[in-house]
Design a protein around this motif. Structure first.
Motif, PDB file in Angstrom:
ATOM      1  N   SER A 272      -1.693 -72.205  29.677  1.00 23.00           N
ATOM      2  CA  SER A 272      -0.676 -71.466  28.938  1.00 23.00           C
ATOM      3  C   SER A 272      -1.154 -71.179  27.520  1.00 23.00           C
ATOM      4  O   SER A 272      -1.957 -71.925  26.954  1.00 23.00           O
ATOM      5  N   LEU A 273      -0.627 -70.107  26.975  1.00 20.98           N
ATOM      6  CA  LEU A 273      -0.838 -69.771  25.568  1.00 20.98           C
ATOM      7  C   LEU A 273       0.444 -69.164  25.036  1.00 20.98           C
ATOM      8  O   LEU A 273       1.204 -68.548  25.796  1.00 20.98           O
ATOM      9  N   ARG A 274       0.665 -69.324  23.742  1.00 20.70           N
ATOM     10  CA  ARG A 274       1.777 -68.639  23.103  1.00 20.70           C
ATOM     11  C   ARG A 274       1.241 -67.802  21.951  1.00 20.70           C
ATOM     12  O   ARG A 274       0.624 -68.336  21.020  1.00 20.70           O
ATOM     13  N   LEU A 275       1.499 -66.524  22.044  1.00 21.69           N
ATOM     14  CA  LEU A 275       1.109 -65.598  20.993  1.00 21.69           C
ATOM     15  C   LEU A 275       2.261 -65.410  20.015  1.00 21.69           C
ATOM     16  O   LEU A 275       3.433 -65.449  20.402  1.00 21.69           O
ATOM     17  N   SER A 276       1.912 -65.198  18.764  1.00 16.18           N
ATOM     18  CA  SER A 276       2.904 -64.925  17.732  1.00 16.18           C
ATOM     19  C   SER A 276       2.562 -63.619  17.041  1.00 16.18           C
ATOM     20  O   SER A 276       1.393 -63.234  16.942  1.00 16.18           O
ATOM     21  N   CYS A 277       3.589 -62.965  16.546  1.00 15.98           N
ATOM     22  CA  CYS A 277       3.398 -61.712  15.806  1.00 15.98           C
ATOM     23  C   CYS A 277       4.362 -61.713  14.643  1.00 15.98           C
ATOM     24  O   CYS A 277       5.590 -61.818  14.840  1.00 15.98           O
ATOM     25  N   ALA A 278       3.836 -61.569  13.450  1.00 16.31           N
ATOM     26  CA  ALA A 278       4.663 -61.546  12.251  1.00 16.31           C
ATOM     27  C   ALA A 278       4.372 -60.279  11.450  1.00 16.31           C
ATOM     28  O   ALA A 278       3.241 -59.793  11.438  1.00 16.31           O
ATOM     29  N   PRO A 279       5.355 -59.763  10.761  1.00 15.83           N
ATOM     30  CA  PRO A 279       5.134 -58.567   9.943  1.00 15.83           C
ATOM     31  C   PRO A 279       4.331 -58.906   8.700  1.00 15.83           C
ATOM     32  O   PRO A 279       4.333 -60.039   8.228  1.00 15.83           O
ATOM     33  N   SER A 280       3.658 -57.893   8.186  1.00 15.32           N
ATOM     34  CA  SER A 280       2.867 -58.055   6.969  1.00 15.32           C
ATOM     35  C   SER A 280       3.110 -56.860   6.064  1.00 15.32           C
ATOM     36  O   SER A 280       2.796 -55.727   6.413  1.00 15.32           O
ATOM     37  N   GLY A 281       3.717 -57.098   4.935  1.00 14.64           N
ATOM     38  CA  GLY A 281       3.890 -56.030   3.972  1.00 14.64           C
ATOM     39  C   GLY A 281       5.162 -55.232   4.092  1.00 14.64           C
ATOM     40  O   GLY A 281       5.489 -54.434   3.212  1.00 14.64           O
ATOM     41  N   ARG A 282       5.873 -55.407   5.210  1.00 17.11           N
ATOM     42  CA  ARG A 282       7.143 -54.709   5.364  1.00 17.11           C
ATOM     43  C   ARG A 282       7.975 -55.446   6.390  1.00 17.11           C
ATOM     44  O   ARG A 282       7.470 -56.285   7.122  1.00 17.11           O
ATOM     45  N   SER A 283       9.245 -55.104   6.462  1.00 16.30           N
ATOM     46  CA  SER A 283      10.151 -55.762   7.390  1.00 16.30           C
ATOM     47  C   SER A 283      10.330 -54.910   8.642  1.00 16.30           C
ATOM     48  O   SER A 283      10.390 -53.685   8.572  1.00 16.30           O
ATOM     49  N   PHE A 284      10.436 -55.596   9.771  1.00 14.75           N
ATOM     50  CA  PHE A 284      10.766 -54.930  11.041  1.00 14.75           C
ATOM     51  C   PHE A 284      12.033 -55.518  11.627  1.00 14.75           C
ATOM     52  O   PHE A 284      12.208 -55.541  12.837  1.00 14.75           O
ATOM     53  N   SER A 285      12.907 -55.987  10.755  1.00 16.70           N
ATOM     54  CA  SER A 285      14.094 -56.688  11.220  1.00 16.70           C
ATOM     55  C   SER A 285      15.008 -55.813  12.075  1.00 16.70           C
ATOM     56  O   SER A 285      15.736 -56.318  12.918  1.00 16.70           O
ATOM     57  N   SER A 286      14.970 -54.524  11.887  1.00 10.96           N
ATOM     58  CA  SER A 286      15.831 -53.634  12.671  1.00 10.96           C
ATOM     59  C   SER A 286      15.055 -52.885  13.750  1.00 10.96           C
ATOM     60  O   SER A 286      15.557 -51.923  14.328  1.00 10.96           O
ATOM     61  N   TYR A 287      13.857 -53.317  14.029  1.00  8.83           N
ATOM     62  CA  TYR A 287      12.987 -52.678  15.002  1.00  8.83           C
ATOM     63  C   TYR A 287      12.901 -53.501  16.281  1.00  8.83           C
ATOM     64  O   TYR A 287      12.963 -54.735  16.245  1.00  8.83           O
ATOM     65  N   ALA A 288      12.714 -52.821  17.381  1.00 11.70           N
ATOM     66  CA  ALA A 288      12.277 -53.482  18.592  1.00 11.70           C
ATOM     67  C   ALA A 288      10.804 -53.846  18.422  1.00 11.70           C
ATOM     68  O   ALA A 288      10.045 -53.131  17.756  1.00 11.70           O
ATOM     69  N   MET A 289      10.415 -54.963  19.001  1.00 17.07           N
ATOM     70  CA  MET A 289       9.019 -55.392  18.932  1.00 17.07           C
ATOM     71  C   MET A 289       8.554 -55.786  20.308  1.00 17.07           C
ATOM     72  O   MET A 289       9.368 -56.060  21.203  1.00 17.07           O
ATOM     73  N   GLY A 290       7.260 -55.790  20.488  1.00 17.48           N
ATOM     74  CA  GLY A 290       6.767 -56.113  21.821  1.00 17.48           C
ATOM     75  C   GLY A 290       5.266 -56.294  21.867  1.00 17.48           C
ATOM     76  O   GLY A 290       4.601 -56.362  20.825  1.00 17.48           O
ATOM     77  N   TRP A 291       4.764 -56.340  23.094  1.00 13.71           N
ATOM     78  CA  TRP A 291       3.348 -56.610  23.345  1.00 13.71           C
ATOM     79  C   TRP A 291       2.776 -55.643  24.374  1.00 13.71           C
ATOM     80  O   TRP A 291       3.442 -55.292  25.351  1.00 13.71           O
TER      81      TRP A 291
END
Length: 125
Positions: free
Chosen positions: A17-36
């Protein structure tokens, strides 16, 4: 500046197993859909999973649901991809993405607005 930063990739044996993480850099994506998405050597980039801005709605590539789980920490605006029972065919570069819409448009990678640089996942047999 890359707007999304992935982490957590690496090498794992089949079944691991692995767990990937994704964080914003330089701006906010709080109102955005996110994915892989992921891209294996010699293949096109393909959709893996996405999650809406509340974290309450999720989409998966049909063949991956059950082994992969996407989640979101709204407070941290961080998205995770938990990958279990990994197989050699899961070997790919995994890219985080963000878009201001959530829905079937995520199956078309050309509609996505923002991308990370990707993190390598290698599953050995």
């Amino acid at each position: 500046q890359v707007p999304l930063v992935e982490s957590g990739g690496g090498w794992v044996q089949t079944g691991g197993s692995l767990r990937l993480s994704c964080a914003p850099s330089g701006r906010s994506f709080s109102s955005y859909a996110m994915g892989w998405y992921r891209q294996a050597p010699g293949k096109e980039r393909e959709f893996v999973a996405s999650i809406d801005w509340t974290g309450g709605h999720k989409l998966y590539e049909d063949s991956l649901e059950g082994r992969f789980a996407i989640s979101r920490d709204v407070a941290k605006n961080t998205v995770y991809l938990q990958m279990n029972s990994l197989k050699p065919e899961d070997t790919a570069i995994y890219y985080c993405a963000a878009d201001d819409t959530f829905g079937s448009s995520w199956y078309n990678l050309y509609t996505v607005d923002y991308w990370g640089q990707g993190t390598q996942v290698t599953v050995s047999s």
